[in-house]
Scaffold this active site. Structure first.
Site, PDB file in Angstrom:
ATOM      1  N   LYS A 137     -20.373  58.370  83.926  1.00 40.66           N
ATOM      2  CA  LYS A 137     -19.470  57.226  83.973  1.00 40.66           C
ATOM      3  C   LYS A 137     -19.086  56.807  82.558  1.00 40.66           C
ATOM      4  CE  LYS A 137     -18.894  52.747  86.191  1.00 40.66           C
ATOM      5  NZ  LYS A 137     -19.528  51.718  87.056  1.00 40.66           N
TER       6      LYS A 137
ATOM      7  N   ARG B  38     -31.021  53.009  92.663  1.00 40.02           N
ATOM      8  CA  ARG B  38     -30.798  52.674  91.258  1.00 40.02           C
ATOM      9  C   ARG B  38     -31.229  51.243  90.967  1.00 40.02           C
ATOM     10  NH1 ARG B  38     -27.823  54.481  86.870  1.00 40.02           N
ATOM     11  NH2 ARG B  38     -26.515  53.002  85.758  1.00 40.02           N
TER      12      ARG B  38
ATOM     13  N   TYR C  95     -29.578  43.161  86.932  1.00 36.75           N
ATOM     14  CA  TYR C  95     -30.622  43.578  87.858  1.00 36.75           C
ATOM     15  C   TYR C  95     -31.711  42.526  88.022  1.00 36.75           C
ATOM     16  CZ  TYR C  95     -28.640  48.262  87.844  1.00 36.75           C
ATOM     17  OH  TYR C  95     -27.803  49.329  87.987  1.00 36.75           O
TER      18      TYR C  95
ATOM     19  N   HIS D 117     -27.165  53.958  96.542  1.00 39.45           N
ATOM     20  CA  HIS D 117     -27.065  53.332  95.227  1.00 39.45           C
ATOM     21  C   HIS D 117     -28.170  52.307  95.000  1.00 39.45           C
ATOM     22  CE1 HIS D 117     -24.842  52.687  91.522  1.00 39.45           C
ATOM     23  NE2 HIS D 117     -24.954  51.378  91.690  1.00 39.45           N
TER      24      HIS D 117
ATOM     25  N   ARG E  44     -27.143  57.795  89.162  1.00 40.77           N
ATOM     26  CA  ARG E  44     -26.085  57.640  90.160  1.00 40.77           C
ATOM     27  C   ARG E  44     -25.999  58.910  91.000  1.00 40.77           C
ATOM     28  NH1 ARG E  44     -23.873  55.862  85.181  1.00 40.77           N
ATOM     29  NH2 ARG E  44     -23.486  53.603  85.106  1.00 40.77           N
TER      30      ARG E  44
ATOM     31  N   HIS F 129     -25.398  52.336  81.037  1.00 47.38           N
ATOM     32  CA  HIS F 129     -24.572  51.128  80.969  1.00 47.38           C
ATOM     33  C   HIS F 129     -23.950  51.020  79.578  1.00 47.38           C
ATOM     34  CE1 HIS F 129     -27.093  49.064  84.342  1.00 47.38           C
ATOM     35  NE2 HIS F 129     -26.134  49.837  84.830  1.00 47.38           N
TER      36      HIS F 129
END
Length: 293
Positions: free
Chosen positions: A129, A208, A248, A205, A104, A239
């Site tokens: 995150k 990613r 994805y 982004h 990120r 994640h």
């Protein structure tokens, strides 16, 4: 003559809150905390809002970069802005790191010098995150690119004083809005974005998303056990759930076909012994309810 004040508590259905309910209409609806819906006071049956009354959440479709587009973007970044100083090299190295690792933007910008181990080829992301730290191993070519940037950066005496890995001219710390502004300008220059002030186009982004798609697609083509590797890849991306990584699959038809073929080979036969060609596709029609970030 003294009038006794009538207590409004007697008519209130919520003790201690006499004015909480307005004057009842034809149907007196009450909300009960924890109940499955809104229902009339005279009936225990729940009532739900009509379907479609609330709009479904919209997600911005990701842009999947090609290798040629990434190369053009990185090359154009080296000719953007002032030639004097370290700015051009900083932005090029930043964009290259995002494309090569799927990090990120905030994670990359937040790297301190001590977080970049060029000897071991490992980055330490602190309080990423979810408030968790994680390690990001690097490909040798990525490690070399970071080492080259670090040497070029430290050629400027003032930059040596900064504790951040990515710095700008005059020891200035790199900020997300600076990177976004340069990215917008470069993508317009190379034709990935319209020239209008509110034009739409690829985002930072999306590096990613592109990294995740290319990694999964390569695994499928090489015959790797993607289901076995996916939990590790989920941790690598930061994640919290594997289903976030499965999201994805949705923006890339080529990746969907690879995954569907693999699933059909495993689960494509029904209970009656006949092949069900739609079974694998249905498994991916409902990805995670929210976009992975």
């Amino acid at each position: 003559m003294r009038h006794r004040r009538r207590s409004s508590h007697a008519s209130s259905p919520w003790p201690g809150s006499p004015r909480l309910r307005a004057r009842p209409g034809p149907t007196d609806y009450r909300w009960c905390a924890g109940s499955p819906g809104i229902f009339p006071a005279s009936s225990p049956a729940p009532r739900y809002p009509p379907a479609g009354i609330f709009p479904a959440p919209r997600r911005t479709p990701p842009y999947i970069y090609t290798e040629e587009e990434i190369e053009r973007l990185l090359e154009a970044t080296l000719s953007w802005g002032l030639a004097k100083g370290i700015n051009r090299q900083t932005y090029q190295c930043l964009f290259g790191l995002l494309a090569a690792t799927g990090m990120r933007l905030g994670e990359a910008i937040g790297l301190a010098r001590a977080d970049v181990d060029l000897e071991a080829g490992i980055l330490t992301l602190r309080e990423a995150k979810g408030g968790k730290d994680r390690l990001v191993p690097l490909h040798p070519t990525t490690t070399k690119a970071l080492a080259d940037y670090a040497a070029r950066r430290d050629d400027y005496r003032i930059c040596r004083k900064s504790g951040w890995f990515f710095v700008l001219r005059g020891e200035q710390r790199l900020r997300p809005q600076y990177a976004e502004r340069v990215f917008m300008g470069v993508t317009r220059r190379i034709g990935l974005r319209d020239s209008g002030p509110h034009s739409r186009g690829p985002r930072l982004h999306d590096f990613r998303h592109s990294f995740a798609v290319s990694t999964l697609l390569r695994w499928y083509r090489e015959g790797e056990d993607v289901e076995c590797l996916l939990p590790t890849f989920t941790t690598y991306l930061g994640h919290s759930k594997v289903r976030d990584t499965y999201w994805y699959l949705s923006p890339c038809p080529e990746l969907m076909n690879e995954a569907a073929s693999r699933l059909e080979a495993r689960w494509g036969t029904g209970h009656d012994g006949r092949r069900d060609p739609g079974s694998a596709h249905r498994a991916f029609l409902h990805p995670a309810p929210h976009a992975a970030t």
